[in-house]
Design a protein around this motif. Structure first.
Motif, PDB file in Angstrom:
ATOM      1  N   LEU A 224     129.235  49.877  74.598  1.00 33.42           N
ATOM      2  CA  LEU A 224     129.727  48.510  74.522  1.00 33.42           C
ATOM      3  C   LEU A 224     129.500  47.981  73.508  1.00 33.42           C
ATOM      4  O   LEU A 224     129.928  47.560  71.892  1.00 33.42           O
ATOM      5  N   LEU A 225     127.719  47.330  73.710  1.00 28.10           N
ATOM      6  CA  LEU A 225     127.211  46.793  72.973  1.00 28.10           C
ATOM      7  C   LEU A 225     127.157  47.235  71.487  1.00 28.10           C
ATOM      8  O   LEU A 225     127.054  46.337  70.838  1.00 28.10           O
TER       9      LEU A 225
ATOM     10  N   SER B   6     130.085  47.385  69.028  1.00 27.99           N
ATOM     11  CA  SER B   6     130.862  45.996  69.174  1.00 27.99           C
ATOM     12  C   SER B   6     129.527  45.527  68.052  1.00 27.99           C
ATOM     13  O   SER B   6     130.030  44.418  67.129  1.00 27.99           O
TER      14      SER B   6
ATOM     15  N   SER C 212     131.116  47.839  64.714  1.00 27.15           N
ATOM     16  CA  SER C 212     133.306  47.478  64.565  1.00 27.15           C
ATOM     17  C   SER C 212     133.626  46.237  65.898  1.00 27.15           C
ATOM     18  O   SER C 212     133.623  46.265  66.765  1.00 27.15           O
ATOM     19  N   PRO C 213     133.066  44.916  65.170  1.00 28.32           N
ATOM     20  CA  PRO C 213     133.388  43.908  66.388  1.00 28.32           C
ATOM     21  C   PRO C 213     134.816  44.277  66.600  1.00 28.32           C
ATOM     22  O   PRO C 213     135.105  44.324  68.129  1.00 28.32           O
ATOM     23  N   ARG C 214     135.497  45.037  66.097  1.00 28.37           N
ATOM     24  CA  ARG C 214     137.309  44.978  66.527  1.00 28.37           C
ATOM     25  C   ARG C 214     137.400  45.844  67.251  1.00 28.37           C
ATOM     26  O   ARG C 214     138.081  46.198  68.639  1.00 28.37           O
TER      27      ARG C 214
ATOM     28  N   GLY D  78     135.128  46.703  69.613  1.00 28.58           N
ATOM     29  CA  GLY D  78     134.495  46.665  70.688  1.00 28.58           C
ATOM     30  C   GLY D  78     135.272  45.897  71.319  1.00 28.58           C
ATOM     31  O   GLY D  78     135.640  45.713  72.326  1.00 28.58           O
ATOM     32  N   ASN D  79     136.212  44.627  70.933  1.00 32.06           N
ATOM     33  CA  ASN D  79     137.106  44.052  71.698  1.00 32.06           C
ATOM     34  C   ASN D  79     138.012  44.661  72.251  1.00 32.06           C
ATOM     35  O   ASN D  79     139.025  44.573  73.546  1.00 32.06           O
TER      36      ASN D  79
ATOM     37  N   GLU E   5     136.446  46.363  74.627  1.00 30.70           N
ATOM     38  CA  GLU E   5     137.044  46.004  76.121  1.00 30.70           C
ATOM     39  C   GLU E   5     138.018  45.748  76.930  1.00 30.70           C
ATOM     40  O   GLU E   5     138.015  45.605  77.817  1.00 30.70           O
ATOM     41  N   ASP E   6     139.170  45.452  76.290  1.00 31.74           N
ATOM     42  CA  ASP E   6     140.340  45.359  76.282  1.00 31.74           C
ATOM     43  C   ASP E   6     140.521  45.846  76.976  1.00 31.74           C
ATOM     44  O   ASP E   6     141.364  45.680  78.304  1.00 31.74           O
TER      45      ASP E   6
END
Length: 366
Positions: free
Chosen positions: A272-273, A276, A279-281, A283-284, A287-288
């Motif tokens: 996950l790190l 993220s 691609s931060p999105r 990763g979001n 996480e969602d």
């Protein structure tokens, strides 16, 4: 399916079973001081009621200590107190038929009520252990097809919250943890708890693991998880065992020990790190999916009649995988389509956000 010697182990666990090892959710009880004050108020009410009844028929009583034999208000209070607490001294007696009838129908029942109120607190203390043992035996006899959660730390609590969100009731969850404070926190939230080392078969027997449908292992150490999986699988062959490990290299060992699914917490967090960062999105989104109760969610559901015979892409939901028998088919697998009525679908759905809940903070020294 019972293993050789399992009945003997169960009997041995029953013999050494103590109520401080198994803790059931406690009912909401009144503070002891408030209970005492309530009992005193009830006793005073009984006294005043008896005084009122005797006062209405005071002409039917004679006071042997008074010159005229008349009964005063103080004598009435004295007579009622003595009559309710003892059998009386005979200095004040009912002489008329109506007074004697009142003593039979009113004073005597009030005497019984008065004594019950006075000794009620003592009886409650003496019978508390018996009631707890009865509750424990009834709980153990009725418990089956439940979920045993070994370890009530951060991972265990998150797993329990997810199970509750999917519709599992609290009385179908039993928490096992070696820390008594952690188990107290679990029982305060409405779960049954067992204090002890889950690597021991007698501790798992107290949690009725042999009758459980699924077992969640969320211990702090990987070696502990392996031992718990071995013990639980030996005790309950058909159960679905899901375990979490810190190090990915220990996952194969845990599967060999009997776990049906193994979640590697360290590698999952690392992926996950890394995702993220790239691609931060993305990763979001991941996480969602992990967090239950808002945004996107992963669910498993059966195929409905309207979907049978259709392609995976023709369903209304976004299908990720198809469960067919013991096989897990990807959405792009040619064998996944057409869908069969006996299939189960793992889909991504959007869920309605739930009201925020205060975070549960585990006790210190975990």
């Amino acid at each position: 399916m019972k293993l050789p010697g399992q009945d003997a182990i169960a009997r041995q666990a029953d013999e050494h079973l103590t109520t401080y090892k198994v803790k059931l959710p406690r009912r909401v009880v009144t503070h002891p001081l408030r209970q005492v004050l309530t009992r005193l108020a009830m006793a005073l009410l009984v006294l005043l009621t008896a005084m009122f009844v005797v006062y209405l028929d005071r002409d039917g009583y004679r006071d042997g200590n008074a010159e005229d034999g008349e009964v005063s208000l103080l004598a009435i209070a004295y007579y009622v107190t003595v009559s309710l607490s003892t059998t009386g001294y005979g200095d004040i007696v009912p002489v008329s038929d109506s007074a004697r009838l009142v003593n039979i129908l009113v004073i005597t029942p009030l005497r019984v009520v008065f004594l019950i109120i006075l000794v009620g607190t003592t009886l409650e203390v003496l019978t508390e252990r018996t009631r707890e043992e009865f509750r424990l035996k009834r709980w153990r006899s009725q418990l089956r097809d439940h979920t045993v959660v070994v370890g009530f730390g951060t991972k265990g609590r998150s797993a329990v919250q997810t199970l509750l969100a999917t519709g599992l009731s609290k009385d179908k969850i039993v928490v096992v943890d070696p820390n008594a404070k952690v188990v107290d926190a679990a029982t305060a939230e409405g779960f049954a708890g067992v204090v002890g080392d889950a690597t021991r078969s007698d501790v798992l027997l107290r949690a009725e693991t042999q009758k459980a449908r699924q077992i969640v292992i969320a211990t702090q150490r990987d070696d502990t998880a392996v031992l718990v999986a071995l013990t639980a699988r030996q005790m309950n062959r058909p159960a679905n065992i899901v375990a979490a490990v810190r190090e990915e290299e220990n996952a194969p060992l845990l599967r060999q020990s009997g776990a049906d699914a193994v979640i590697t917490s360290a590698s999952a967090a690392g992926r996950l790190l890394g995702l993220s960062v790239l691609s931060p999105r993305a990763g979001n989104v991941l996480e969602d999916l992990i967090q239950h109760g808002s945004g996107l969610d992963l669910i498993e559901r059966p195929v409905i009649k309207a979907e049978a015979g259709k392609s995976v892409r023709e369903t209304e939901d976004l299908v990720v995988s198809v469960v067919r028998g013991h096989r897990l088919l990807g959405y792009d697998d040619p064998l996944a389509s057409p869908l069969q009525l006996t299939d189960r679908l793992i889909t991504i759905v959007r869920v309605t956000p739930t009201p925020p809940v205060a975070p549960i903070r585990p006790p210190k020294n975990l």
